[in-house]
Structures are given as C-alpha cells and as structure tokens.
Design an enzyme around this catalytic site. Structure first.
Site, short mmCIF file in Angstrom:
data_model
loop_
_atom_site.label_atom_id
_atom_site.label_comp_id
_atom_site.label_asym_id
_atom_site.label_seq_id
_atom_site.Cartn_x
_atom_site.Cartn_y
_atom_site.Cartn_z
N LYS A 1 19.19 -141.75 -50.13
CA LYS A 1 17.92 -141.99 -50.85
C LYS A 1 17.33 -143.34 -50.43
O LYS A 1 16.15 -143.44 -50.19
CB LYS A 1 18.13 -141.98 -52.37
CG LYS A 1 18.40 -140.67 -53.03
CD LYS A 1 17.23 -139.74 -53.16
CE LYS A 1 17.18 -138.76 -52.01
NZ LYS A 1 17.85 -137.52 -52.16
N LYS B 1 9.33 -132.42 -45.70
CA LYS B 1 9.99 -131.89 -46.89
C LYS B 1 10.87 -130.71 -46.56
O LYS B 1 12.00 -130.62 -47.01
CB LYS B 1 8.91 -131.48 -47.91
CG LYS B 1 9.48 -130.93 -49.22
CD LYS B 1 10.23 -131.99 -49.99
CE LYS B 1 10.95 -131.47 -51.21
NZ LYS B 1 12.02 -132.37 -51.65
N CYS C 1 5.08 -128.92 -40.81
CA CYS C 1 3.67 -128.56 -40.64
C CYS C 1 3.18 -127.65 -41.75
O CYS C 1 3.90 -126.76 -42.20
CB CYS C 1 3.48 -127.84 -39.32
SG CYS C 1 4.15 -128.72 -37.91
N ARG D 1 4.71 -131.99 -47.59
CA ARG D 1 5.63 -131.44 -46.61
C ARG D 1 5.95 -132.44 -45.50
O ARG D 1 6.91 -132.24 -44.76
CB ARG D 1 5.02 -130.17 -45.99
CG ARG D 1 4.74 -129.09 -47.00
CD ARG D 1 3.85 -128.02 -46.43
NE ARG D 1 4.55 -127.20 -45.46
CZ ARG D 1 5.11 -126.02 -45.73
NH1 ARG D 1 5.05 -125.54 -46.93
NH2 ARG D 1 5.73 -125.34 -44.80
N ASN E 1 3.30 -123.60 -36.84
CA ASN E 1 4.44 -124.30 -37.44
C ASN E 1 5.69 -123.70 -36.80
O ASN E 1 5.85 -122.49 -36.79
CB ASN E 1 4.43 -124.07 -38.96
CG ASN E 1 5.64 -124.68 -39.64
OD1 ASN E 1 6.40 -125.44 -39.03
ND2 ASN E 1 5.84 -124.34 -40.90
N GLY E 2 6.56 -124.54 -36.23
CA GLY E 2 7.77 -124.03 -35.58
C GLY E 2 7.88 -124.58 -34.17
O GLY E 2 7.23 -125.57 -33.83
N TRP F 1 3.67 -132.11 -38.07
CA TRP F 1 4.83 -132.99 -38.01
C TRP F 1 5.34 -132.88 -36.57
O TRP F 1 5.80 -131.82 -36.15
CB TRP F 1 5.90 -132.55 -39.01
CG TRP F 1 7.04 -133.49 -39.14
CD1 TRP F 1 7.09 -134.60 -39.93
CD2 TRP F 1 8.31 -133.41 -38.49
NE1 TRP F 1 8.32 -135.22 -39.79
CE2 TRP F 1 9.08 -134.51 -38.91
CE3 TRP F 1 8.86 -132.52 -37.56
CZ2 TRP F 1 10.38 -134.75 -38.47
CZ3 TRP F 1 10.16 -132.76 -37.11
CH2 TRP F 1 10.90 -133.86 -37.56
N HIS G 1 39.69 -149.63 -44.13
CA HIS G 1 39.97 -149.04 -42.82
C HIS G 1 38.84 -149.30 -41.83
O HIS G 1 38.73 -148.59 -40.83
CB HIS G 1 40.25 -147.54 -42.97
CG HIS G 1 41.41 -147.27 -43.88
ND1 HIS G 1 42.72 -147.51 -43.50
CD2 HIS G 1 41.46 -146.86 -45.16
CE1 HIS G 1 43.52 -147.23 -44.51
NE2 HIS G 1 42.77 -146.84 -45.54
N GLU H 1 24.82 -139.91 -51.28
CA GLU H 1 23.47 -139.54 -51.71
C GLU H 1 22.64 -140.80 -52.01
O GLU H 1 21.47 -140.89 -51.64
CB GLU H 1 23.57 -138.62 -52.93
CG GLU H 1 22.29 -138.31 -53.66
CD GLU H 1 21.24 -137.59 -52.83
OE1 GLU H 1 21.49 -137.31 -51.64
OE2 GLU H 1 20.15 -137.34 -53.36
N GLU I 1 15.97 -143.29 -46.78
CA GLU I 1 14.80 -142.50 -46.44
C GLU I 1 13.51 -143.03 -47.06
O GLU I 1 12.46 -142.88 -46.45
CB GLU I 1 15.00 -141.01 -46.74
CG GLU I 1 15.24 -140.65 -48.17
CD GLU I 1 15.53 -139.15 -48.33
OE1 GLU I 1 15.19 -138.35 -47.45
OE2 GLU I 1 16.10 -138.78 -49.37
C1 F6R Z 1 16.90 -135.89 -48.83
C2 F6R Z 1 16.33 -134.59 -48.55
C3 F6R Z 1 16.85 -133.83 -47.40
C4 F6R Z 1 17.06 -132.36 -47.79
C5 F6R Z 1 17.47 -131.55 -46.55
C6 F6R Z 1 17.79 -130.11 -46.90
O1 F6R Z 1 16.30 -136.50 -49.93
O2 F6R Z 1 15.46 -134.14 -49.24
O3 F6R Z 1 18.01 -134.39 -46.90
O4 F6R Z 1 18.04 -132.30 -48.77
O5 F6R Z 1 16.44 -131.58 -45.61
O6 F6R Z 1 16.68 -129.45 -47.42
P1 F6R Z 1 16.84 -128.12 -48.25
O7 F6R Z 1 17.62 -128.44 -49.46
O8 F6R Z 1 15.44 -127.69 -48.54
O9 F6R Z 1 17.56 -127.14 -47.36
#
Ligand code: F6R
Length: 607
Positions: A483, A602, A2, A27, A98-99, A74, A502, A479, A486
C-alpha cells in the site's frame, strides 16, 4: 487498465464520451482520445496525460457527430504520448483497443510489405490497417471485421467506427471485457457497466470471442464462428452514485471507511448467526474429499491467499499451495486429481489469474473463485463462486475488497473444517462469534484515523520503510508495504519478523522507520523480541498493537497505533485498517495522486 466507451446516439456524443472516460479514470491511464464519425469524416482528438488535456483539445477543436468511440490508454507498447494514444485511425476506420495483440510484429511486417505506413509504436495500429485494407478493397465493415478477428492473437476488446457508416459501431472481445448497453433509441459499448451507468442499466455481457454490431436500435451479436447468438440483457444495478466520493476526499479513503459495512454485508452471505453456523452457497462437489488446495492470485489478493493458507491448514488440516498467478503456469505445477483450485480477485478479470484458472480447469481441478465483480469472467467460469460484497472498488489501491476476501476465506476454511469433521459445533460457534465481531472491531480501528493522520509526517520523509509481522500478520506486513509503495512511492518491504536477522537487519538505521504489527496473543513476545533487535540498532519503530501490547512494549517506540483487542482469527482484517490508513495519510502528506497513482491500473487485463 484501458477504458473503452462507444455511443451510437441521436445527438453529438463527444461530451458524453468524455464523461464515460471520466467514470473509467479509476482504471488507470496515461493518455486519452475520442473519434466521431461526422459528415463523411472521422474526427479524432487525442491528448497525453490526464483527461483535462483531451477536454482542452476538444474545446479548441470540437468533434461533432452522433456516433463515436473513446478510450483511456494504459501504455503497454510505446510511450504514453499523443501519437500512441487511441483511437488509431486511417481515413476509413478508427478503433480503440484494450489488451495486447501478441502477433502484431508479423502482421505489421505483412502490412508494411503491402505499402502501409504506421504512425505509432503500438500493437493496436495493425488492427486498424488490417480492417481498413479490406474496406478499401470494397468489403462491408462486418465482413472486414469477420475476416480480421481470427488473425489476431492475444487479448482484445475493440470498439470500431467507420467513416462511411456513421450509424453503427462494431465491438469485439477476446480476453478483455466489453459490454453492450441498450438505451432508448441509442446503443452503447463499454468496458464495464459502471462506465455506462448514467446512460443505461440494461447490459449484455459479451462472451469470449463474441463480436457485435450496434446501431441506434439494435445489437447483433455473433460468436467466434460468425453465428448470431443471444446474450441475456440484464439489469446492471450499477448507478452513477456508486462511483461518487460523497464527503470523502478520495475514493480510497471512502472505501477504507466502508469496510465495517461491506464486511458485515459479506459475512451475511456466509454465516447463519441465529444457528451459529457457517453457511456457504450451494456446493455441488464433496468438499470433504478435497485433499489439496491451490490458491492463485496477484497483488493484494495474493496476500489474502497467504492469510487463507494459515486458516485452511490450521482449521481444515489440508495442505495449501499458494502462487502468484503470473508465475503459476510457468512453473508447471503438479495438480493431482481431486484438488481444489481457488482464485482470488477483486476484478475477476486479472489476465494472469484468469489464465491460471483456465489452466487449472484443463488440469481437472475443481474451480472456486472469490471475486468482487459478479459479472466478471472469473465469476462466470468458476464451479463455485464465492462473491465478496464490497461494492465497486474505485481507488486503485485495493482496500475493502481485501477485508471482504478475508471474511469469505475465513468462513470457507471453517466450513471446510466442519465438513472434514475437524471442527465441532462448539468450535464452529466460536468462529462465527469472532467473525461477527469483525465489523465493530473495524469501526474501533477506524476511530484511530486522526492519530494515524497526525503521525504520517514521521513516515512521509523516509526513503525506505520496513513492515514486520508474524504468523497471519506477516501477509499484513507485506500488504502494508505494498500500500505504501503504490500510493506514496516510498520504497517499502514487508518481512516475517523472525527473518530480520537473516539479512534485512543490515538495512536498519535511524532513517528507516520500521512498522511492527503485533497484536497481543501467542506470537506477541516473539515479535517484540524481533522489534527490540531493531531498536537496539537505532531503528525507529512504530508499534501497531492493542492497549495491552502497547503497555508492554510501546515505551521506546517512535509512535504507537492502538487497535482494539481482537481474537487472532480476525486480527488480519482489523490490522488491515491501520496499514491502509497509514499509507493513505502518508500519500496525502506527500501530495501524490492517491486514487490514480502513477503507472498503475485498477484491473490488470494484460499478462
Ligand atoms: C494493490 C492492488 C493490486 C491488486 C492486483 C490483483 O492495492 O490493488 O495489487 O490486488 O492487481 O487484482 P485483482 O484482485 O483484481 O485480481
């Protein structure tokens, strides 16, 4: 997550509030709303979905008023529909949040018993009723807020507007960030300095438990106990340009291409090239006495932790535990005195990581944090701050923050080894040399952008994709899969290539592309054997390797992506580029919302 913005201004604020929301779109959100105080009324406008819904609503029903609050939501409690969108309001008070208010059920029961009715399914609405009830009983806004805040359990950043006090706002923070912006005859509240960037650069960061009353020309900040406190007003350095796409189509694309520059920028703080030495910020504890490292993070930052484990163990011979922040506290980890707890986070605000940091502090660990936002909670609470200098990362999918984290972690592990007497000057000089090669190698990797774009159509129709890697490239496989999942919504898994037989090899058929990360080097042959096991079962392989690796093993692959020849130390940084670009181009081919993928936020500021 949010986003919050509030303005006590001199002229109508609705347009600028919406602008502020636009700057916080990155965000992640699923509904939006604003409320202004005007002419003895609270004018509230809300809409589900993207901001365009709110803009259309405001075009039909304008909201005048020089004081107002706005929010992108959000969803946590209650579906992302208009009735759950913020602001929540009574006749007297409106607020955005927010929270999560963890004790909202008991508060709601109490308020219902008092005859109050609720129109949403949110946890937030109890706060507005608690405050409103006191105001209706004759309390002044500040007294009502002072009485209600201690009753809230959980995490919150709040911005509150009052019908009968149209020249003020109250903001509060506990667990979720909130900043105060100082303008010329105007004052602001915002979730972060970027949200306020075109309005002001003069920012005060509220601390845990702080709450603030702003008017056009004043901010009175109080702490949890109600004492008036001073919080330094700082130049934020955030500019509107930082959150512009420039010539790129998406922020994610821009941020992928920024990596050579920001990795070089980050390395400048950790290396002394002239002396061929690793140099860390002043450390006021004896790093050589650390006998155990615990690394905690989430998502992409967790994969950086996985890579770091290889480096710390290999160079500094120190045992490393890594954990997802969301699991860490609940498994009652054994933390012995003398350990280093290291937290990795782009935002520095991820709720689980922050809670884990505080837990480790209570357990007497030395706290270090690799963080991209220097004003964040983690940055402020760490004993040793190791900043990444990636600049604001706006695309929801983390890219440049990851490679900068790796740059810092590689330098830290070498420094650790030097201090422990396990790396001599010559070896240190080698590490420095290879790290300094990283920006040029990242550039060379980016040169393959068009080739990767051209093969995205091979992956875009897939329902499932597997990524394989070995050693420090295994986290890169994870990773890559994250990517792709998501931003393109394709199901993807990363595996250590030796694990295939396995279990996961049962998934292989010609409809499941398998992306193999295999730089030539000590683990190449073994990875290629695993790749051939996949091919023998009809699996369609995309091999990501250097020219030598491709010459050796590329022949029967569906496609190859050529990377420059790199030293194994920097392979995880360089091989991040093709997996990022592949996910990006597949998402573009599928037409998904690359920068704001569905359901994602974000900065994950709730547990
Ligand atoms: C993936 C992504 C998330 C963040 C995760 C941690 O592309 O962006 O998986 O890596 O939410 O966020 P931070 O690094 O801000 O603690």
């Amino acid at each position: 997550m949010c986003g919050i913005i509030g303005i006590v201004g001199q002229r109508d604020v609705a347009a600028r509030l919406v602008d502020g929301l636009r700057r916080m779109e990155y965000r992640g959100y699923d509904s939006a709303g604003i409320c202004t105080a005007h002419d003895g009324q609270l004018l509230r406008r809300r809409a589900e979905g993207k901001l365009v819904g709110l803009v259309n609503e405001l075009a039909q029903n304008p909201a005048s008023g020089s004081t107002g609050i706005a929010h992108t939501r959000w969803a946590t409690h209650g579906a992302p529909v208009e009735k759950n969108a913020h602001p929540h309001a009574t006749e007297h008070v409106a607020l955005v949040h927010n929270g999560i208010i963890e004790n909202f059920k008991e508060l709601r029961d109490e308020l219902r018993a008092d005859g109050r009715t609720f129109e949403s399914e949110t946890d937030t609405e109890v706060v507005v009723h608690l405050i409103s009830r006191r105001i209706e009983q004759g309390l002044a806004p500040e007294d009502a807020v002072a009485e209600v805040l201690p009753r809230l359990r959980g995490a919150f950043a709040l911005a509150i507007v009052f019908r009968d006090h149209p020249d003020m706002l109250i903001g509060a923070r506990l667990g979720s960030p909130l900043v105060v912006g100082y303008g010329e005859g105007e004052m602001y509240l915002g979730s972060d300095a970027l949200a306020l960037a075109p309005l002001t650069q003069q920012i005060a960061y509220l601390e845990e438990g702080d709450w603030v009353t702003i008017t056009r020309d004043s901010a009175t900040i109080r702490d949890l106990d109600g004492n008036t406190v001073e919080r330094a007003v700082q130049e934020s350095g955030a500019t509107a340009a930082m959150i512009e796409k420039g010539n790129y189509n998406h922020f994610m694309q821009k941020e992928i291409f920024e990596q050579p520059t920001v990795v070089a920028q980050t390395l400048r703080s950790y290396l002394r090239p002239g002396e061929q030495r690793v140099a860390l910020p002043q450390i006021d504890f004896d790093i050589s006495s650390i006998d155990r490292v615990t690394i905690v993070a989430c998502g992409t930052s967790y994969y950086a932790a996985m890579v770091a484990k290889y480096w710390f163990e290999q160079f500094a011979r120190v045992p490393v535990d890594i954990d997802f922040a969301s699991e860490f506290r609940y498994r009652e980890p054994v933390l012995t005195k003398g350990g280093l707890a290291l937290f990795i986070s782009q935002s520095g605000e991820t709720a689980d990581t922050l809670a884990a940091l505080r837990h480790c502090r209570e357990q007497g660990q030395v706290i270090a944090a690799v963080v991209n936002v220097p004003t964040s909670s983690m940055a402020r609470e760490a004993d040793l701050l190791l900043p990444t200098h990636a600049g604001p990362e706006i695309g929801v999918a983390s890219t440049k923050a990851f490679t900068c984290q790796l740059a810092v972690l590689a330098a830290l592990s070498a420094h650790f080894a030097v201090k422990k007497g396990l790396m001599d000057r010559e070896e240190e000089a080698e590490v420095v040399k290879h790290l300094l090669e990283a920006p040029a190698c990242l550039n060379a990797a980016l040169d393959h952008d068009e080739d990767i774009a051209a093969m995205a159509h091979l992956i875009a129709p897939a329902r499932d994709v597997l990524y394989l890697g070995r050693g420090a490239d295994f986290p890169l496989a994870l990773e890559g899969a994250l990517k792709l999942k998501e931003i393109s919504y394709i199901h993807a898994e990363g595996y250590a290539s030796g694990e295939m037989k396995h279990g996961p090899i049962a998934l292989i058929d010609d409809s499941v592309p398998v992306i193999v990360l295999a730089p030539s080097g000590p683990l190449f042959d073994k990875t290629v054997s695993n790749m051939q096991e996949v091919q023998a079962r009809g699996g369609k392989v995309v091999l990501i390797s250097d020219a030598k690796g491709i010459a050796q093993a590329g022949e029967d692959c569906m496609a190859v992506i050529e990377m420059p020849k790199v030293h194994p130390l920097i392979a995880p940084l360089v091989y991040a580029v093709p997996v990022q670009l592949l996910a990006y181009h597949v998402a573009v081919a599928k037409g998904t919302d690359v920068d704001q993928p569905r359901n994602l936020a974000k900065s994950v500021t709730v547990e």
